[in-house]
Design an enzyme around this catalytic site. Sequence first.
Site, PDB file in Angstrom:
ATOM      1  N   LEU A  19       0.813  -1.209   0.000  1.00  0.00           N
ATOM      2  CA  LEU A  19       0.000   0.000   0.000  1.00  0.00           C
ATOM      3  C   LEU A  19       0.851   1.266   0.000  1.00  0.00           C
ATOM      4  O   LEU A  19       0.549   2.222  -0.716  1.00  0.00           O
ATOM      5  CB  LEU A  19      -0.924   0.001   1.220  1.00  0.00           C
ATOM      6  CG  LEU A  19      -2.152  -0.905   1.141  1.00  0.00           C
ATOM      7  CD1 LEU A  19      -2.773  -1.071   2.522  1.00  0.00           C
ATOM      8  CD2 LEU A  19      -3.175  -0.334   0.172  1.00  0.00           C
ATOM      9  N   ASP A  38      11.076   3.680   4.376  1.00  0.00           N
ATOM     10  CA  ASP A  38      10.923   2.243   4.586  1.00  0.00           C
ATOM     11  C   ASP A  38      12.197   1.701   5.213  1.00  0.00           C
ATOM     12  O   ASP A  38      13.311   2.062   4.807  1.00  0.00           O
ATOM     13  CB  ASP A  38      10.644   1.512   3.282  1.00  0.00           C
ATOM     14  CG  ASP A  38       9.942   0.183   3.511  1.00  0.00           C
ATOM     15  OD1 ASP A  38       8.717   0.104   3.317  1.00  0.00           O
ATOM     16  OD2 ASP A  38      10.628  -0.788   3.899  1.00  0.00           O
ATOM     17  N   ASP A  73      13.868   4.743  11.348  1.00  0.00           N
ATOM     18  CA  ASP A  73      12.822   4.032  12.080  1.00  0.00           C
ATOM     19  C   ASP A  73      11.854   5.061  12.648  1.00  0.00           C
ATOM     20  O   ASP A  73      12.155   5.741  13.621  1.00  0.00           O
ATOM     21  CB  ASP A  73      13.451   3.205  13.195  1.00  0.00           C
ATOM     22  CG  ASP A  73      12.429   2.399  13.985  1.00  0.00           C
ATOM     23  OD1 ASP A  73      11.216   2.548  13.736  1.00  0.00           O
ATOM     24  OD2 ASP A  73      12.850   1.623  14.867  1.00  0.00           O
ATOM     25  N   ILE A  74      10.667   5.166  12.059  1.00  0.00           N
ATOM     26  CA  ILE A  74       9.725   6.210  12.449  1.00  0.00           C
ATOM     27  C   ILE A  74       9.045   5.909  13.786  1.00  0.00           C
ATOM     28  O   ILE A  74       8.287   6.744  14.284  1.00  0.00           O
ATOM     29  CB  ILE A  74       8.676   6.461  11.332  1.00  0.00           C
ATOM     30  CG1 ILE A  74       8.090   5.154  10.779  1.00  0.00           C
ATOM     31  CG2 ILE A  74       9.332   7.255  10.219  1.00  0.00           C
ATOM     32  CD1 ILE A  74       7.053   4.523  11.612  1.00  0.00           C
ATOM     33  N   ASN A 100       1.700   4.787   7.283  1.00  0.00           N
ATOM     34  CA  ASN A 100       1.315   3.500   6.718  1.00  0.00           C
ATOM     35  C   ASN A 100       2.131   2.325   7.249  1.00  0.00           C
ATOM     36  O   ASN A 100       1.709   1.179   7.147  1.00  0.00           O
ATOM     37  CB  ASN A 100       1.455   3.579   5.189  1.00  0.00           C
ATOM     38  CG  ASN A 100       1.313   2.244   4.513  1.00  0.00           C
ATOM     39  OD1 ASN A 100       0.222   1.724   4.338  1.00  0.00           O
ATOM     40  ND2 ASN A 100       2.449   1.665   4.117  1.00  0.00           N
ATOM     41  N   TYR A 171      -2.481  -6.442  16.857  1.00  0.00           N
ATOM     42  CA  TYR A 171      -2.731  -5.621  15.673  1.00  0.00           C
ATOM     43  C   TYR A 171      -4.065  -4.879  15.789  1.00  0.00           C
ATOM     44  O   TYR A 171      -4.157  -3.677  15.495  1.00  0.00           O
ATOM     45  CB  TYR A 171      -2.713  -6.529  14.449  1.00  0.00           C
ATOM     46  CG  TYR A 171      -3.009  -5.875  13.132  1.00  0.00           C
ATOM     47  CD1 TYR A 171      -2.073  -5.054  12.520  1.00  0.00           C
ATOM     48  CD2 TYR A 171      -4.210  -6.118  12.476  1.00  0.00           C
ATOM     49  CE1 TYR A 171      -2.333  -4.465  11.286  1.00  0.00           C
ATOM     50  CE2 TYR A 171      -4.483  -5.546  11.237  1.00  0.00           C
ATOM     51  CZ  TYR A 171      -3.541  -4.718  10.651  1.00  0.00           C
ATOM     52  OH  TYR A 171      -3.811  -4.143   9.423  1.00  0.00           O
ATOM     53  N   LYS A 175      -4.503  -0.847  15.853  1.00  0.00           N
ATOM     54  CA  LYS A 175      -5.274  -0.173  14.808  1.00  0.00           C
ATOM     55  C   LYS A 175      -6.469   0.570  15.383  1.00  0.00           C
ATOM     56  O   LYS A 175      -6.880   1.612  14.857  1.00  0.00           O
ATOM     57  CB  LYS A 175      -5.720  -1.193  13.755  1.00  0.00           C
ATOM     58  CG  LYS A 175      -4.573  -1.707  12.882  1.00  0.00           C
ATOM     59  CD  LYS A 175      -3.860  -0.585  12.166  1.00  0.00           C
ATOM     60  CE  LYS A 175      -2.915  -1.083  11.087  1.00  0.00           C
ATOM     61  NZ  LYS A 175      -2.160   0.024  10.439  1.00  0.00           N
ATOM     62  N   THR A 205      -1.380  -7.401   0.171  1.00  0.00           N
ATOM     63  CA  THR A 205      -0.036  -6.968   0.542  1.00  0.00           C
ATOM     64  C   THR A 205       0.668  -8.134   1.222  1.00  0.00           C
ATOM     65  O   THR A 205       0.076  -9.183   1.464  1.00  0.00           O
ATOM     66  CB  THR A 205      -0.084  -5.771   1.520  1.00  0.00           C
ATOM     67  OG1 THR A 205      -0.596  -6.226   2.779  1.00  0.00           O
ATOM     68  CG2 THR A 205      -0.965  -4.650   0.984  1.00  0.00           C
TER      69      THR A 205
END
Length: 303
Positions: A19, A38, A73-74, A100, A171, A175, A205
Site C-alpha cells: 500500500l 521504509d 525508524d519512524i 502507513n 494488531y 489499529k 499486501t
Amino acid sequence: MTGLCTGRVAAVTGAGRGLGRAHALALAAEGAKVVVNDLGVGRDGTGGAAGPAQRVVDEIRALGGEAVAHGGDIATAEGAASLVATALETYGRLDTLVNNAGFLRDRMLVNLGEDAWDAVVRVHLKGHFLPLSHAAAHWRAEAKAGRMPEARVVNTSSGAGLLGSVGQGNYSAAKAGILGLTLVAAAELARYGVQVNAIAPAARTRMTEHTFAETMAVPQDGGFDAMAPGNVSPLVVWLGSAASAGVTGRVFESEGGRITVMEGWRPGPTIDKGARWTPAEAGAAALKLIAEAEPPLPVYGAR
C-alpha cells in the site's frame, strides 16, 4: 493525471512495498514530491535493507517525478524527526503525511507474548504518533509565523481496528488506537491548518496475503483486480491534497471500487433510572437495551 498535488511535498511511511508504495507512486503521479520511508524489514518486522525505499524512488524518478529515500525508524523520536527534516531539507516544506508503516506478529491471545504485543503496538501506534507529533510541531510553528498550512495527515487503521480480528489482538488494539489518535489530532490541530483522517484499507499486501489467501488471489481472467493496493491510493491522494478542504476526523473503508465512510461509536438505546441500580436491576436493564440495539458486526475470523 490532473496534477492534484502539484507543489505539495508528501512523506509516506512504510512505502517500500504494498500500500505504501502504491500511495507514493500515486502521489507522485499527481505532482507531489515524495519522501519514501521504509526500513526494508520482513513481514514480521525483522531484518532490514535500504533497497525497497530506493527502488520506489527510482520508479518515481523514471516516471518523471521527484522523490527521496528515507530509511529511518519512524517508531523512534530520532527517526520521526529525521523524516520531517528530510522533507524540509530536500524540498523546503512538508504538506502531507501518510502514516502507513506496520507489520504482523499474529498469535491467539493465550499464545501472544509480551514481545509480540510490544513490537506490533510500537510500530503501528507509536509509529503513527511520532511522525504525526513531529510534523504537527512544524505545522504549528508555521501557523504561528503567519504561514497557515494546508496540511493533511492520512493514518492507516484496519477493519481489525474497527471490528477486531481473531488471532490479531495486538494488531487490532494498535489499529483501534490509531482511530482514537486520529480523532484527537483532528480536533487539536485544526487551528493550525491541519486535517487528519484515517483509512481502513483492504488490499493484497505482504501483511494480508497469508491471512486472507483465498480472497486475495489475483484474477486470472484479466478482469478488475479488486485487491490491488493501487485501488486504495486515489482516496489517499485526495485526502492528502488541498482539494479535501473541510474533511477531517473521518474514517473511510476502502476496498476495490468501494469507499465507505464509517460511523463510529455513538449512543444507542439508553435507560436512566435517576438513582443507583442494584446488580440485578442493572443486568435486566442491560438485557433490555441489548434487545433494542443494533447487533454488532462480527469479529473477523469468528465462527
